[in-house]
Design a protein around this motif. Structure first.
Motif, PDB file in Angstrom:
ATOM      1  N   HIS A 223     -35.670  -5.622 -72.567  1.00  0.00           N
ATOM      2  CA  HIS A 223     -36.667  -4.550 -72.546  1.00  0.00           C
ATOM      3  C   HIS A 223     -37.304  -4.427 -71.170  1.00  0.00           C
ATOM      4  O   HIS A 223     -37.543  -3.320 -70.668  1.00  0.00           O
ATOM      5  CB  HIS A 223     -37.733  -4.833 -73.610  1.00  0.00           C
ATOM      6  CG  HIS A 223     -38.485  -3.610 -74.033  1.00  0.00           C
ATOM      7  ND1 HIS A 223     -39.739  -3.647 -74.561  1.00  0.00           N
ATOM      8  CD2 HIS A 223     -38.144  -2.298 -73.981  1.00  0.00           C
ATOM      9  CE1 HIS A 223     -40.161  -2.426 -74.819  1.00  0.00           C
ATOM     10  NE2 HIS A 223     -39.204  -1.593 -74.487  1.00  0.00           N
ATOM     11  N   THR A 226     -34.963  -2.652 -68.809  1.00  0.00           N
ATOM     12  CA  THR A 226     -34.901  -1.206 -69.016  1.00  0.00           C
ATOM     13  C   THR A 226     -36.002  -0.494 -68.237  1.00  0.00           C
ATOM     14  O   THR A 226     -35.759   0.504 -67.561  1.00  0.00           O
ATOM     15  CB  THR A 226     -35.014  -0.891 -70.506  1.00  0.00           C
ATOM     16  OG1 THR A 226     -33.937  -1.536 -71.204  1.00  0.00           O
ATOM     17  CG2 THR A 226     -34.934   0.597 -70.751  1.00  0.00           C
ATOM     18  N   HIS A 227     -37.216  -1.003 -68.319  1.00  0.00           N
ATOM     19  CA  HIS A 227     -38.328  -0.370 -67.606  1.00  0.00           C
ATOM     20  C   HIS A 227     -38.214  -0.611 -66.102  1.00  0.00           C
ATOM     21  O   HIS A 227     -38.584   0.259 -65.305  1.00  0.00           O
ATOM     22  CB  HIS A 227     -39.654  -0.897 -68.134  1.00  0.00           C
ATOM     23  CG  HIS A 227     -39.995  -0.392 -69.506  1.00  0.00           C
ATOM     24  ND1 HIS A 227     -40.728   0.756 -69.712  1.00  0.00           N
ATOM     25  CD2 HIS A 227     -39.676  -0.869 -70.737  1.00  0.00           C
ATOM     26  CE1 HIS A 227     -40.867   0.964 -71.008  1.00  0.00           C
ATOM     27  NE2 HIS A 227     -40.244  -0.011 -71.662  1.00  0.00           N
ATOM     28  N   ARG A 704     -46.861   0.232 -72.456  1.00  0.00           N
ATOM     29  CA  ARG A 704     -45.951   0.507 -73.571  1.00  0.00           C
ATOM     30  C   ARG A 704     -46.361  -0.222 -74.844  1.00  0.00           C
ATOM     31  O   ARG A 704     -45.915   0.144 -75.932  1.00  0.00           O
ATOM     32  CB  ARG A 704     -44.519   0.119 -73.196  1.00  0.00           C
ATOM     33  CG  ARG A 704     -44.312  -1.336 -72.811  1.00  0.00           C
ATOM     34  CD  ARG A 704     -42.867  -1.580 -72.405  1.00  0.00           C
ATOM     35  NE  ARG A 704     -42.584  -2.944 -71.990  1.00  0.00           N
ATOM     36  CZ  ARG A 704     -42.624  -3.356 -70.747  1.00  0.00           C
ATOM     37  NH1 ARG A 704     -42.949  -2.509 -69.787  1.00  0.00           N
ATOM     38  NH2 ARG A 704     -42.344  -4.615 -70.433  1.00  0.00           N
ATOM     39  N   PHE A 722     -40.674   7.334 -72.644  1.00  0.00           N
ATOM     40  CA  PHE A 722     -40.153   6.198 -73.395  1.00  0.00           C
ATOM     41  C   PHE A 722     -38.850   6.555 -74.114  1.00  0.00           C
ATOM     42  O   PHE A 722     -37.897   5.768 -74.136  1.00  0.00           O
ATOM     43  CB  PHE A 722     -41.192   5.708 -74.403  1.00  0.00           C
ATOM     44  CG  PHE A 722     -42.370   5.027 -73.762  1.00  0.00           C
ATOM     45  CD1 PHE A 722     -42.278   4.493 -72.502  1.00  0.00           C
ATOM     46  CD2 PHE A 722     -43.575   4.935 -74.431  1.00  0.00           C
ATOM     47  CE1 PHE A 722     -43.355   3.870 -71.908  1.00  0.00           C
ATOM     48  CE2 PHE A 722     -44.666   4.320 -73.854  1.00  0.00           C
ATOM     49  CZ  PHE A 722     -44.561   3.778 -72.583  1.00  0.00           C
ATOM     50  N   GLU A 723     -38.817   7.731 -74.707  1.00  0.00           N
ATOM     51  CA  GLU A 723     -37.589   8.149 -75.375  1.00  0.00           C
ATOM     52  C   GLU A 723     -36.459   8.348 -74.375  1.00  0.00           C
ATOM     53  O   GLU A 723     -35.295   8.055 -74.667  1.00  0.00           O
ATOM     54  CB  GLU A 723     -37.853   9.442 -76.148  1.00  0.00           C
ATOM     55  CG  GLU A 723     -38.834   9.282 -77.298  1.00  0.00           C
ATOM     56  CD  GLU A 723     -39.193  10.613 -77.931  1.00  0.00           C
ATOM     57  OE1 GLU A 723     -38.819  11.659 -77.340  1.00  0.00           O
ATOM     58  OE2 GLU A 723     -39.845  10.611 -79.002  1.00  0.00           O
ATOM     59  N   GLU A 726     -35.053   4.903 -73.278  1.00  0.00           N
ATOM     60  CA  GLU A 726     -34.268   4.315 -74.362  1.00  0.00           C
ATOM     61  C   GLU A 726     -32.901   4.976 -74.476  1.00  0.00           C
ATOM     62  O   GLU A 726     -31.890   4.316 -74.734  1.00  0.00           O
ATOM     63  CB  GLU A 726     -35.032   4.428 -75.676  1.00  0.00           C
ATOM     64  CG  GLU A 726     -36.268   3.543 -75.756  1.00  0.00           C
ATOM     65  CD  GLU A 726     -37.029   3.739 -77.048  1.00  0.00           C
ATOM     66  OE1 GLU A 726     -36.563   4.542 -77.881  1.00  0.00           O
ATOM     67  OE2 GLU A 726     -38.077   3.094 -77.223  1.00  0.00           O
ATOM     68  N   LYS A 743     -26.262  -0.645 -78.577  1.00  0.00           N
ATOM     69  CA  LYS A 743     -27.430  -0.389 -79.409  1.00  0.00           C
ATOM     70  C   LYS A 743     -27.607  -1.491 -80.439  1.00  0.00           C
ATOM     71  O   LYS A 743     -28.722  -1.949 -80.702  1.00  0.00           O
ATOM     72  CB  LYS A 743     -27.272   0.970 -80.095  1.00  0.00           C
ATOM     73  CG  LYS A 743     -28.494   1.384 -80.900  1.00  0.00           C
ATOM     74  CD  LYS A 743     -28.319   2.788 -81.455  1.00  0.00           C
ATOM     75  CE  LYS A 743     -29.566   3.221 -82.208  1.00  0.00           C
ATOM     76  NZ  LYS A 743     -29.411   4.598 -82.740  1.00  0.00           N
ATOM     77  N   SER A 746     -28.861  -4.583 -78.681  1.00  0.00           N
ATOM     78  CA  SER A 746     -30.275  -4.459 -78.318  1.00  0.00           C
ATOM     79  C   SER A 746     -31.169  -4.754 -79.508  1.00  0.00           C
ATOM     80  O   SER A 746     -32.198  -5.411 -79.376  1.00  0.00           O
ATOM     81  CB  SER A 746     -30.556  -3.056 -77.771  1.00  0.00           C
ATOM     82  OG  SER A 746     -31.914  -2.901 -77.479  1.00  0.00           O
ATOM     83  N   SER A 747     -30.789  -4.254 -80.686  1.00  0.00           N
ATOM     84  CA  SER A 747     -31.585  -4.521 -81.879  1.00  0.00           C
ATOM     85  C   SER A 747     -31.536  -5.995 -82.247  1.00  0.00           C
ATOM     86  O   SER A 747     -32.541  -6.590 -82.621  1.00  0.00           O
ATOM     87  CB  SER A 747     -31.095  -3.662 -83.045  1.00  0.00           C
ATOM     88  OG  SER A 747     -31.179  -2.290 -82.718  1.00  0.00           O
ATOM     89  N   THR A 888     -43.991  -3.128 -79.679  1.00  0.00           N
ATOM     90  CA  THR A 888     -43.166  -2.195 -78.909  1.00  0.00           C
ATOM     91  C   THR A 888     -42.429  -1.268 -79.850  1.00  0.00           C
ATOM     92  O   THR A 888     -42.433  -1.453 -81.081  1.00  0.00           O
ATOM     93  CB  THR A 888     -42.170  -2.957 -78.043  1.00  0.00           C
ATOM     94  OG1 THR A 888     -41.327  -3.713 -78.895  1.00  0.00           O
ATOM     95  CG2 THR A 888     -42.880  -3.876 -77.077  1.00  0.00           C
ATOM     96  N   SER A 890     -39.195  -0.860 -80.186  1.00  0.00           N
ATOM     97  CA  SER A 890     -38.068  -1.492 -80.867  1.00  0.00           C
ATOM     98  C   SER A 890     -38.536  -2.378 -81.997  1.00  0.00           C
ATOM     99  O   SER A 890     -37.910  -2.457 -83.052  1.00  0.00           O
ATOM    100  CB  SER A 890     -37.251  -2.288 -79.848  1.00  0.00           C
ATOM    101  OG  SER A 890     -38.080  -3.236 -79.224  1.00  0.00           O
TER     102      SER A 890
END
Length: 918
Positions: A223, A226-227, A704, A722-723, A726, A743, A746-747, A888, A890
């Protein structure tokens, strides 16, 4: 007079004397003058001339028979005069001279004058004698015809390109015995390294702080990555500034405007001149000489009678060697003589004194007025070219120490603030626990950013080798960067690709109509193998054969590189900003920068090969990098891929015009230089805008885990941001199965969700009114609707039952059985549940719900935010929820999925759906 009054009078007398002296020092003397236009006016003596000289040097390469400490000349347009001032000494016993002055502007001689110093009352040169210090001062009146060669725009255009030259001719031998040249200026310039560099450094520090904050904030490494990928890259900032500055490293005859413009970006390459550093590096790099004077006259008096002067002129080299050895032996004597001849400081009380003058050029620098090659670009900074590598290397070491110290200081400060209870105990807990790793990666990132600069300057040092010491250090640094960083990059690539193999398949590239930057028409190349991911409504314009070279992983289910936490910890400083399918771009970038460095720093002796080779490389790189589009963040893509790539191609293409074979006149060269400045200035302005926007987005990334944002206007932008990140993390250009695995990985990396078992779910339940409902004070028509597809509306909570209220009981014995009783009055309490349920939720809560329509078993928060209410959620709303840490996106998505799985009805033995009796 009493003693106190005496003391007061004395103080007043001293103060009055001081004010009188100050007023006298600021008084100006005025004269009357007539300009070349014929306008007569009153002029201040201490005014700045229209054209005046700057730094000066020996245009005979240090072989002049004079030592000059002051060489000033100026042209006053407002009274049509030329000022000339010369101070120095000579080693000749006696010699009669003729003096020749000339002004050259934009490649052409605009003014010339020959005179005898005896006729203009320059007695120190009539004749020139070693026992008499030279003090020559003259003021010449000129006319419109004499100065007509200088165009009017020359007095206003920045960085006037020209020089003032003085030549001394011996009457006895009729040869040149001295030549001194000073650059001409008009006061306007593009060179403001202190001001512009400071502004650019502030923006760079902003980008650095935002980038580090996104890399240090959070606990989930994928995470955080990603940012971090969407913050503005500090590498892109320095690459932009370095590309602008090293445009002047090509071996071309640059116009003065370009050298002045490029001096504002030298700090990004570590070329920051300081007096102490230059003085200590000069001796180590072999730059020797007296910086307080120019000329080749020694301390030994030469008797020019009997052919002595002819021997000095025609046998200049042997005598120069002898004089050089004599100067070394009599160093103390020369030092004392130089100290006596040192230029006097500016006297503010003298109205005839001035401070627009230049200084003697430093040893090792080109003659003033020559801006050719990298040495000419460095001359604007007063850095000798032999010192360039060592200065940059020293500043690199300082930067490494400063970065390590800053990270350690941040760690200590956070621990101290946590102990003092000024911040929460878990604030930046991941950074505080892994600060040693942050120090290491920060140092490696600084070295990675300086890769291009060190390669260019090291190869420049090899081509212009001076002393053995700097050359050896350059060789060690060059090997450390090419082999060290290159080896780390290769090892990082192998660590990821060792479990697989590369395969080659035939493919084709199709060209479609499209746009770049949203508005510029462009041909969009796309491979046939990617047509499943991108569909076009129009037929392609054409296609060419191509080969698809891709990697086949032996472990298809292996965790993707952006979710591989150990790999990110080790090599995230190399690939973290790149897309999932382009994570290997760092090795291509290093190879590309190394090739550019070879042309810029290694091919300085062959300008044609240097310029055309670099031009071809920049064109190929623009096409390849635009096709690859490696960056995950859009702002990095706009600057690093498009604007910077186009700027490199245009700059190098326009630089071809400066090759000697084209023989471009200096006025046209200045026009081309201004065009290059405009292009690079637009690039820098776009970069600064992107830094500001990236700072705002990084601020959003740091919030976030908060439900509410301080700025309501930016709330919607934050949700969309944010969308967006992602969606970009999935990499739309990656194969579909790869995005699906990414995906899922990531989950799984956030929370391990148990696999779903086969079950049935109730999609829609419709409740039929019962008989007892007709006797209750419940009106379903007034209840808020949960949605279009749902017809069930639960009873509002916190309503007082009519069965418990005596006053609310109405007699219904006279009413028909199906008739409905009405209340006599209503209160605000009856409408409270509906108003609360109809209140819209926050945008962030809507986003955290996942964008789907939950069923009747959804949690209370999700149901309320989506304006859908279930019985369970309404009952749960009455129970206070303890304060907990905001989650967050997720984490909320996973929790919602868990709640849905837990509340789904279990299938019965016969396979029928379970339903609840109402």
């Amino acid at each position: 007079m009493p003693p106190p009054l005496c003391r007061l009078g004395a103080v007043a007398l001293v103060l009055g004397s001081f004010l009188t002296a100050t007023t006298h020092a600021r008084e100006s003397t005025y004269i009357s003058g007539t300009s070349l236009d014929g306008v007569t006016t009153s002029l201040a003596v201490d005014r700045t001339p229209a054209l005046y000289t700057g730094d000066f040097g020996d245009c005979l390469g240090g072989q002049s028979l004079l030592n000059v400490t002051k060489f000033d000349a100026a042209f006053y347009y407002d009274n049509s005069t030329i000022l000339f001032h010369l101070d120095g000494t000579t080693s000749l016993k006696s010699e009669a001279l003729m003096m020749y002055i000339s002004v050259e502007a934009y490649g052409q001689t605009r003014f010339t004058m020959t005179f005898d110093p005896c006729l203009v009352n320059i007695y120190s040169l009539c004749p020139m004698n070693a026992t008499v210090p030279i003090t020559a001062f003259a003021l010449f009146q000129v006319g419109q015809q004499q100065m007509s060669g200088i165009p009017q725009i020359a007095y206003e255009i920045p960085d006037f390109e020209g020089y003032f030259r003085l030549q001394l001719l011996s009457n006895s031998s009729q040869t040149e015995i001295g030549c001194f040249q000073a650059v001409m200026r008009n006061g306007a310039t593009f060179s403001h390294p202190k001001a512009i560099s400071s502004i650019l450094a502030v923006f760079t520090a902003t980008a650095l702080a935002a980038s580090f904050a996104t890399a240090a904030y959070g606990v989930s490494i994928p995470h955080m990555r990603t940012h971090y990928a969407h913050s503005f890259s500090v590498l892109v900032v320095f690459e932009t500034f370095q590309s602008v500055f090293f445009s002047g490293a090509l071996s071309l005859n640059w116009p003065s405007v370009l050298s002045a413009w490029w001096s504002n970006f030298a700090w990004a390459a570590g070329l920051i001149p300081t007096a102490g550093m230059l003085h200590s590096i000069d001796s180590f790099a072999g730059v020797n000489g007296n910086a307080s004077q120019v000329g080749g006259a020694g301390s030994t008096i030469i008797n020019n009678n009997g052919g002595g002067l002819a021997q000095q002129i025609y046998g200049r080299s042997p005598v120069a060697d002898v004089l050089g050895s004599l100067r070394k032996r009599s160093h103390e004597l020369v030092g004392r003589s130089v100290q006596l001849m040192k230029r006097q400081p500016f006297n503010a009380s003298d109205p005839y004194d001035y401070n627009w003058n230049g200084d003697p050029v430093k040893p090792g620098m080109p003659i003033p007025g020559d801006w050719s090659g990298f040495a000419g670009t460095l001359s604007e900074l007063r850095i000798p070219s032999p010192d360039a590598f060592m200065i940059s290397f020293v500043w690199l070491l300082i930067a490494l120490v400063a970065v390590a110290f800053a990270v350690v200081l941040l760690k200590i400060s956070l621990e101290a603030l946590a102990r003092l209870k000024w911040i929460k105990e878990d604030r930046l807990v991941y950074f505080r626990g892994h600060w040693k790793g942050y120090v290491t990666t920060s140092l490696l990132r600084v070295a990675f950013i300086s890769f291009f600069t060190m390669c260019v300057l090291a190869m420049f040092q090899f081509n212009h080798a001076g002393r053995i010491g700097p050359t050896v250090i350059a060789a060690i640094v060059f090997a450390a960067f090419t082999l060290g960083l290159g080896g780390i990059g290769a090892y990082a690539l192998r660590s990821r690709l060792r479990f697989g193999k590369f395969a080659m398949e035939p493919d084709r590239i199709q060209f479609h109509r499209g746009h770049i930057l949203g508005c510029v028409p462009w041909f969009v190349p796309i491979r046939m193998s990617q047509l499943r991911e991108q569909e076009f409504s129009q037929r392609p314009l054409g296609s060419i054969p191509f080969v698809r070279w891709h990697f086949v992983d032996d472990q298809p289910d292996r965790t993707r590189v952006h979710q591989d936490q150990p790999y990110i910890r080790r090599f995230g400083w190399l690939f973290a900003r790149y897309r999932l399918s382009r994570w290997w771009y760092f090795i291509f970038w290093m190879a590309y920068q190394f090739v550019r460095a070879c042309f810029i720093g290694g091919a300085t002796t062959n300008p044609i090969a240097q310029v055309f080779g670099l031009f071809i490389v920049d064109i190929i790189s623009l096409v390849v990098i635009a096709t690859i589009s490696p960056y995950e963040g859009q702002r990095n893509t706009v600057i690093a891929v498009w604007l910077l790539g186009i700027s490199k191609v245009v700059t190098t293409g326009l630089s071809v015009a400066f090759l000697p074979d084209f023989n471009l006149d200096r006025i046209s060269a200045t026009v081309v230089g201004v065009v290059i400045i405009v292009i690079q200035a637009l690039l820098v302005i776009a970069l600064l805008i992107m830094i500001v926007l990236s700072g705002i987005s990084s601020w959003m990334s740091l919030t976030r885990n908060r439900e509410y944002f301080p700025s309501e206007r930016l709330e919607g932008i934050r949700i969309r941001y944010f969308e967006h990140i992602e969606a970009k993390a999935l990499d739309k250009r990656a194969p579909l199965e790869e995005r699906t695995r990414s995906k899922r990985s990531s989950s799984e990396s956030e929370v391990k969700v148990p696999p779903a078992e086969p079950n049935f779910s109730v999609a829609n339940v419709r409740r039929i009114s019962k008989i007892e409902d007709e006797y209750d004070d419940y009106f379903p028509d007034l209840e808020p609707h949960a949605g279009v597809h749902s017809t069930f509306s639960p009873r509002p909570i916190n309503r007082t039952s009519r069965t418990n209220s005596v006053s609310s009981r109405h007699s219904v014995s006279s009413l028909p059985r199906a008739a409905r009783g009405h209340r006599a009055s209503w209160s605000s309490r009856d409408f409270t549940p509906w108003t609360e349920l109809e209140r819209p939720g926050t945008a962030l809560a809507n986003r955290l719900s996942g964008g789907h329509t939950p069923d009747h078993s959804t949690t209370n928060v999700t149901g309320v935010l989506k304006k859908q209410v279930s019985v369970a959620s309404l009952r749960a709303a009455e129970i206070p929820i303890p304060e907990s840490r905001p989650t967050t996106a997720s984490e909320d998505t996973v929790k919602i999925a868990q709640t849905e799985d837990e509340t789904k009805p279990e299938p019965n033995i016969n396979g029928a759906e379970k339903s609840e009796a109402f």
